[in-house]
Design a protein around this motif. Structure first.
Motif, short mmCIF file in Angstrom:
data_model
loop_
_atom_site.label_atom_id
_atom_site.label_comp_id
_atom_site.label_asym_id
_atom_site.label_seq_id
_atom_site.Cartn_x
_atom_site.Cartn_y
_atom_site.Cartn_z
N VAL A 82 -156.03 50.61 8.67
CA VAL A 82 -155.19 49.51 9.15
C VAL A 82 -156.08 48.28 9.38
O VAL A 82 -156.91 48.27 10.29
CB VAL A 82 -154.43 49.88 10.44
N LYS A 83 -155.91 47.26 8.56
CA LYS A 83 -156.72 46.05 8.67
C LYS A 83 -156.07 44.99 9.54
O LYS A 83 -156.76 44.10 10.05
CB LYS A 83 -157.01 45.49 7.28
N PHE A 84 -154.75 45.05 9.64
CA PHE A 84 -154.02 44.05 10.44
C PHE A 84 -153.03 44.79 11.33
O PHE A 84 -152.10 45.44 10.84
CB PHE A 84 -153.30 43.07 9.53
N ARG A 85 -153.25 44.67 12.64
CA ARG A 85 -152.39 45.38 13.60
C ARG A 85 -151.61 44.34 14.41
O ARG A 85 -152.19 43.43 15.01
CB ARG A 85 -153.25 46.25 14.52
N SER A 86 -150.28 44.52 14.44
CA SER A 86 -149.43 43.62 15.22
C SER A 86 -148.60 44.45 16.19
O SER A 86 -148.29 45.61 15.94
CB SER A 86 -148.52 42.79 14.32
N VAL A 87 -148.23 43.83 17.32
CA VAL A 87 -147.42 44.48 18.35
C VAL A 87 -146.23 43.58 18.64
O VAL A 87 -146.38 42.38 18.83
CB VAL A 87 -148.24 44.71 19.64
N PHE A 88 -145.03 44.18 18.68
CA PHE A 88 -143.80 43.46 18.95
C PHE A 88 -143.34 43.78 20.37
O PHE A 88 -143.16 44.94 20.72
CB PHE A 88 -142.69 43.86 17.97
N VAL A 89 -143.10 42.74 21.17
CA VAL A 89 -142.68 42.91 22.56
C VAL A 89 -141.35 42.19 22.76
O VAL A 89 -141.21 41.02 22.40
CB VAL A 89 -143.73 42.36 23.55
N GLY A 90 -140.37 42.89 23.35
CA GLY A 90 -139.07 42.28 23.59
C GLY A 90 -138.10 43.28 24.19
O GLY A 90 -138.51 44.28 24.78
N ASP A 91 -136.80 43.02 24.01
CA ASP A 91 -135.78 43.86 24.64
C ASP A 91 -134.99 44.64 23.60
O ASP A 91 -135.56 45.10 22.61
CB ASP A 91 -134.87 42.99 25.53
N SER A 92 -133.68 44.78 23.80
CA SER A 92 -132.87 45.61 22.92
C SER A 92 -132.78 45.06 21.50
O SER A 92 -132.43 45.80 20.58
CB SER A 92 -131.46 45.77 23.50
N PHE A 93 -133.06 43.77 21.30
CA PHE A 93 -133.08 43.24 19.94
C PHE A 93 -134.21 43.88 19.13
O PHE A 93 -134.15 43.93 17.90
CB PHE A 93 -133.23 41.71 19.97
N LEU A 94 -135.25 44.35 19.81
CA LEU A 94 -136.31 45.09 19.13
C LEU A 94 -136.06 46.59 19.15
O LEU A 94 -136.31 47.28 18.17
CB LEU A 94 -137.66 44.79 19.79
N GLU A 95 -135.56 47.08 20.29
CA GLU A 95 -135.30 48.52 20.36
C GLU A 95 -134.18 48.92 19.41
O GLU A 95 -134.21 50.01 18.83
CB GLU A 95 -134.94 48.94 21.78
N ALA A 96 -133.17 48.06 19.25
CA ALA A 96 -132.08 48.27 18.29
C ALA A 96 -131.42 49.63 18.48
O ALA A 96 -131.43 50.46 17.57
CB ALA A 96 -132.60 48.12 16.87
N PRO A 97 -130.79 49.88 19.66
CA PRO A 97 -130.24 51.21 19.92
C PRO A 97 -129.12 51.63 18.98
O PRO A 97 -128.93 52.82 18.76
CB PRO A 97 -129.73 51.08 21.36
N PHE A 98 -128.38 50.67 18.39
CA PHE A 98 -127.29 51.04 17.49
C PHE A 98 -127.53 50.53 16.07
O PHE A 98 -126.61 50.34 15.30
CB PHE A 98 -125.96 50.51 18.02
N SER A 99 -128.78 50.34 15.72
CA SER A 99 -129.14 49.94 14.37
C SER A 99 -130.01 51.03 13.76
O SER A 99 -130.81 51.66 14.45
CB SER A 99 -129.90 48.61 14.39
N LEU A 100 -129.84 51.26 12.48
CA LEU A 100 -130.61 52.32 11.83
C LEU A 100 -132.09 51.97 11.75
O LEU A 100 -132.94 52.84 11.87
CB LEU A 100 -130.06 52.57 10.43
N THR A 101 -132.39 50.69 11.57
CA THR A 101 -133.77 50.28 11.35
C THR A 101 -134.13 49.13 12.28
O THR A 101 -133.55 48.05 12.18
CB THR A 101 -133.98 49.83 9.89
N PRO A 102 -135.09 49.31 13.19
CA PRO A 102 -135.50 48.21 14.07
C PRO A 102 -136.29 47.15 13.31
O PRO A 102 -136.77 47.38 12.19
CB PRO A 102 -136.37 48.91 15.12
N LEU A 103 -136.44 45.99 13.93
CA LEU A 103 -137.11 44.86 13.30
C LEU A 103 -138.52 45.21 12.85
O LEU A 103 -138.93 44.85 11.74
CB LEU A 103 -137.15 43.68 14.28
N SER A 104 -139.28 45.90 13.68
CA SER A 104 -140.66 46.21 13.34
C SER A 104 -140.74 47.01 12.04
O SER A 104 -141.62 46.77 11.19
CB SER A 104 -141.33 47.00 14.48
N GLU A 105 -139.82 47.95 11.87
CA GLU A 105 -139.81 48.77 10.65
C GLU A 105 -139.43 47.93 9.44
O GLU A 105 -139.98 48.10 8.34
CB GLU A 105 -138.87 49.95 10.81
#
Length: 433
Positions: A82-105
């Protein structure tokens, strides 16, 4: 004096032993680090499997990793390759409880489509949290991952806060971790356990516990159309508003007619689900609190912007940027607009003008926040530039992104992070572009 000194010392020693013993016991009842720093409740897919409504939708049962996050398993140390590592911080818009694929993915998938397979996007999205939790989540966990870049996602609907970030504020006795508290400084496991059991977190305070409510409400959506508003009114009179007449509740809940129920009748992957908090908020705005300010025009909303709130909110976002800068980490702030930028959402909520008015108010606050951040040298990406006027980008009920909305945001975020990876400064866009 000697007796007073003796009993004071004795009392302090007894308190220390008691807290130490309680902390030891609590350590067996709390999740391991960093899970207990990240969220105040244990995330469990098994709990969602008990929901009958989701029995025919197994894909909606999220996978939670050992950190309690909707993400693949991650490590504190950077994985080989892994040459580039990023971290996403936020709320349910990132957790995406009712979405198949979260933003990070989706961002990682976008990178892969462009041949970038040595970059990592770690999801630290936790539902029902805001800028203070984001700031301390970055400080306590994200920085320890030693990323190259960090994305903080701010949602205009509920991320504005009244109190500024201050190094001189006295912490409370207990607090939702990773926010500081007096008890948490010496007994973090005990602090977590108290917040968890007493429902003192933001999630616990703002979600009423009604037995099997999710199944009950979504079963109502399958009843004959003529019966639904009355059954919904019965539920809210019983559990939320016992002193309000059923007729008044039914009038509010029945305004949308068949159009209100349409999202819950779908059988495809775009089906939405009725959750208890949503009608409660609508009833509050339309019936219970006529004194709450409800701007009916953009001009009125602009006049309601609170400069102190804008300043307080900006302080946390600027503070997060400083945390990253102190470690040489590139920082990307993304501001998400209200769902009202989606014309389909705006049409859906026309029958409830007071409830919908908060979209105007928070959009005015979003514009003011962008201007204040720019004035103070922080230039976030305004996601309204990508989402404005595109139908189908937000779920019409809970106001979170659909898969289409997430895909649009993922393309923007992936492109901005790729610029950071390559050392190219992001290209600023004027508001409205």
């Amino acid at each position: 004096m000697k007796k007073a000194l003796f009993w004071s010392i004795y009392g302090l020693l007894l308190l220390a032993v008691t807290i130490g013993g309680a902390e030891l016991l609590a350590s067996f009842l709390t999740p391991p680090w960093p899970a207990y720093e990240l969220r105040p409740i244990v995330a469990s897919a098994s709990n969602m499997r008990q929901i009958k409504t989701l029995a025919d939708k197994p894909k909606l049962i999220p996978y939670y990793n050992s950190w309690g996050l909707k993400d693949q398993e991650r490590s504190i140390e950077r994985p080989p390759g892994v040459k580039f590592r990023s971290v996403f911080v936020g709320d349910s818009f990132l957790e995406a409880p009712f979405s198949l694929t979260p933003l990070s993915e989706m961002v990682a998938n976008n990178w892969a489509e462009h041949g970038i397979r040595d970059s990592e996007a770690i999801n630290l999205g936790i539902s029902a949290t805001g800028p203070p939790q984001y700031y301390y989540r970055i400080k306590s966990v994200a920085l320890k991952l030693e990323p190259d870049a960090m994305l903080e996602l701010f949602y205009s609907g509920n991320d504005f806060v009244p109190d500024r970030l201050s190094a001189w504020s006295i912490p409370p006795l207990v607090a939702e971790r990773p926010e500081p508290s007096l008890l948490g400084a010496v007994a973090p496991h005990l602090d977590w356990l108290i917040v968890n059991r007493l429902g003192l977190s933001e999630f616990g305070r703002h979600n009423k516990s009604v037995p099997d409510e999710f199944d009950t409400l979504n079963a109502i959506a399958r009843k004959p159309l003529a019966e639904r508003a009355g059954l919904l009114a019965d539920h809210y009179k019983k559990y939320y508003y016992p002193n309000v007449s059923k007729a008044a509740l039914e009038e509010v809940l029945g305004r949308g007619g068949a159009a209100f129920w349409a999202p819950f009748e779908r059988t495809d992957d775009k089906r939405e689900y009725l959750m208890g908090w949503l009608p409660a908020i609508v009833i509050d705005w339309e019936l219970i609190h006529p004194d709450w300010p409800a701007p009916m025009s953009d001009a009125e909303a602009e006049r309601m912007v609170d400069p102190a709130e804008i300043d307080a909110t900006a302080s946390w976002l600027l503070g997060a940027e400083k945390l990253a800068a102190a470690k040489g980490i590139k920082f990307l702030l993304a501001i998400a607009p209200m769902a009202s930028v989606d014309p389909r959402y705006a049409e859906y909520w026309k029958p409830w003008p007071r409830f919908y008015s908060q979209n105007r108010r928070r959009e005015a606050s979003r514009r003011a926040l962008l201007a204040e951040l720019a004035r103070r040298g922080l230039h976030p990406i305004d996601l309204a530039q990508d989402l404005q006027g595109v139908p189908g980008t937000y779920r019409v009920t809970d106001g979170h992104w659909t898969d289409l909305g997430t895909e649009i945001v993922a393309r923007r975020v992936a492109a901005e992070l790729t610029k950071m990876r390559e050392g190219t400064p992001p290209t600023p866009r004027a508001l409205g572009q």
